[in-house]
Design a protein around this motif. Sequence first.
Motif, PDB file in Angstrom:
ATOM      1  N   ARG A  39      22.821 -21.889 -39.945  1.00 28.38           N
ATOM      2  CA  ARG A  39      21.560 -22.648 -40.003  1.00 28.38           C
ATOM      3  C   ARG A  39      21.281 -23.344 -38.678  1.00 28.38           C
ATOM      4  O   ARG A  39      20.141 -23.371 -38.203  1.00 28.38           O
ATOM      5  CB  ARG A  39      21.622 -23.670 -41.132  1.00 28.38           C
ATOM      6  N   TRP A  40      22.311 -23.933 -38.082  1.00 29.66           N
ATOM      7  CA  TRP A  40      22.140 -24.591 -36.785  1.00 29.66           C
ATOM      8  C   TRP A  40      21.729 -23.581 -35.722  1.00 29.66           C
ATOM      9  O   TRP A  40      20.847 -23.839 -34.902  1.00 29.66           O
ATOM     10  CB  TRP A  40      23.431 -25.286 -36.358  1.00 29.66           C
ATOM     11  N   LEU A  41      22.355 -22.423 -35.735  1.00 28.87           N
ATOM     12  CA  LEU A  41      22.045 -21.398 -34.745  1.00 28.87           C
ATOM     13  C   LEU A  41      20.623 -20.875 -34.916  1.00 28.87           C
ATOM     14  O   LEU A  41      19.910 -20.658 -33.930  1.00 28.87           O
ATOM     15  CB  LEU A  41      23.048 -20.261 -34.860  1.00 28.87           C
ATOM     16  N   LEU A  42      20.203 -20.690 -36.144  1.00 27.92           N
ATOM     17  CA  LEU A  42      18.841 -20.240 -36.399  1.00 27.92           C
ATOM     18  C   LEU A  42      17.831 -21.282 -35.929  1.00 27.92           C
ATOM     19  O   LEU A  42      16.835 -20.952 -35.270  1.00 27.92           O
ATOM     20  CB  LEU A  42      18.647 -19.953 -37.887  1.00 27.92           C
ATOM     21  N   GLY A  43      18.061 -22.542 -36.242  1.00 27.13           N
ATOM     22  CA  GLY A  43      17.164 -23.606 -35.801  1.00 27.13           C
ATOM     23  C   GLY A  43      17.112 -23.720 -34.291  1.00 27.13           C
ATOM     24  O   GLY A  43      16.040 -23.897 -33.698  1.00 27.13           O
ATOM     25  N   ILE A  58      15.056 -20.840 -32.849  1.00 23.71           N
ATOM     26  CA  ILE A  58      13.618 -21.037 -33.036  1.00 23.71           C
ATOM     27  C   ILE A  58      13.083 -22.059 -32.041  1.00 23.71           C
ATOM     28  O   ILE A  58      12.048 -21.862 -31.405  1.00 23.71           O
ATOM     29  CB  ILE A  58      13.317 -21.449 -34.490  1.00 23.71           C
ATOM     30  N   VAL A  59      13.794 -23.172 -31.877  1.00 25.69           N
ATOM     31  CA  VAL A  59      13.353 -24.204 -30.934  1.00 25.69           C
ATOM     32  C   VAL A  59      13.384 -23.663 -29.512  1.00 25.69           C
ATOM     33  O   VAL A  59      12.445 -23.892 -28.725  1.00 25.69           O
ATOM     34  CB  VAL A  59      14.229 -25.467 -31.077  1.00 25.69           C
ATOM     35  N   VAL A  78      10.158 -23.423 -26.969  1.00 27.69           N
ATOM     36  CA  VAL A  78      10.177 -24.061 -25.645  1.00 27.69           C
ATOM     37  C   VAL A  78      10.010 -23.011 -24.548  1.00 27.69           C
ATOM     38  O   VAL A  78       9.266 -23.207 -23.583  1.00 27.69           O
ATOM     39  CB  VAL A  78      11.478 -24.874 -25.459  1.00 27.69           C
ATOM     40  N   GLY A  79      10.668 -21.878 -24.683  1.00 28.71           N
ATOM     41  CA  GLY A  79      10.547 -20.818 -23.692  1.00 28.71           C
ATOM     42  C   GLY A  79       9.142 -20.271 -23.616  1.00 28.71           C
ATOM     43  O   GLY A  79       8.615 -20.024 -22.518  1.00 28.71           O
ATOM     44  N   SER A  80       8.497 -20.070 -24.750  1.00 24.61           N
ATOM     45  CA  SER A  80       7.126 -19.569 -24.721  1.00 24.61           C
ATOM     46  C   SER A  80       6.177 -20.597 -24.124  1.00 24.61           C
ATOM     47  O   SER A  80       5.220 -20.243 -23.437  1.00 24.61           O
ATOM     48  CB  SER A  80       6.671 -19.190 -26.128  1.00 24.61           C
TER      49      SER A  80
END
Length: 79
Positions: A39-43, A46-47, A51-53
């Motif tokens: 769950r931490w890795l998925l979150g 996504i973040v 930020v990259g986009s």
Amino acid sequence: MAGRYAPVPFTLSAEADGFRSNVAPPPRERPGFGRSAGRWLLGLTIVAGLVGSLLLGMPALSVDRSSTSPQQSQASQGH
């Protein structure tokens, strides 16, 4: 005809609403380390993607102030 309606058993529905079970639900399982890490890795993914986009899209969204001055084309300079 006002007195000829069939009786409706409202007492049954009232009793059903007030019924409470004496059986306790089983306790919730605690998520393991793998599930929490996933769950931490998925979150985090996504973040990081958002930020990259945003970082990659900012130059495309910014207005270039040096190109707002009127420039003459090469064809008009020759005449």
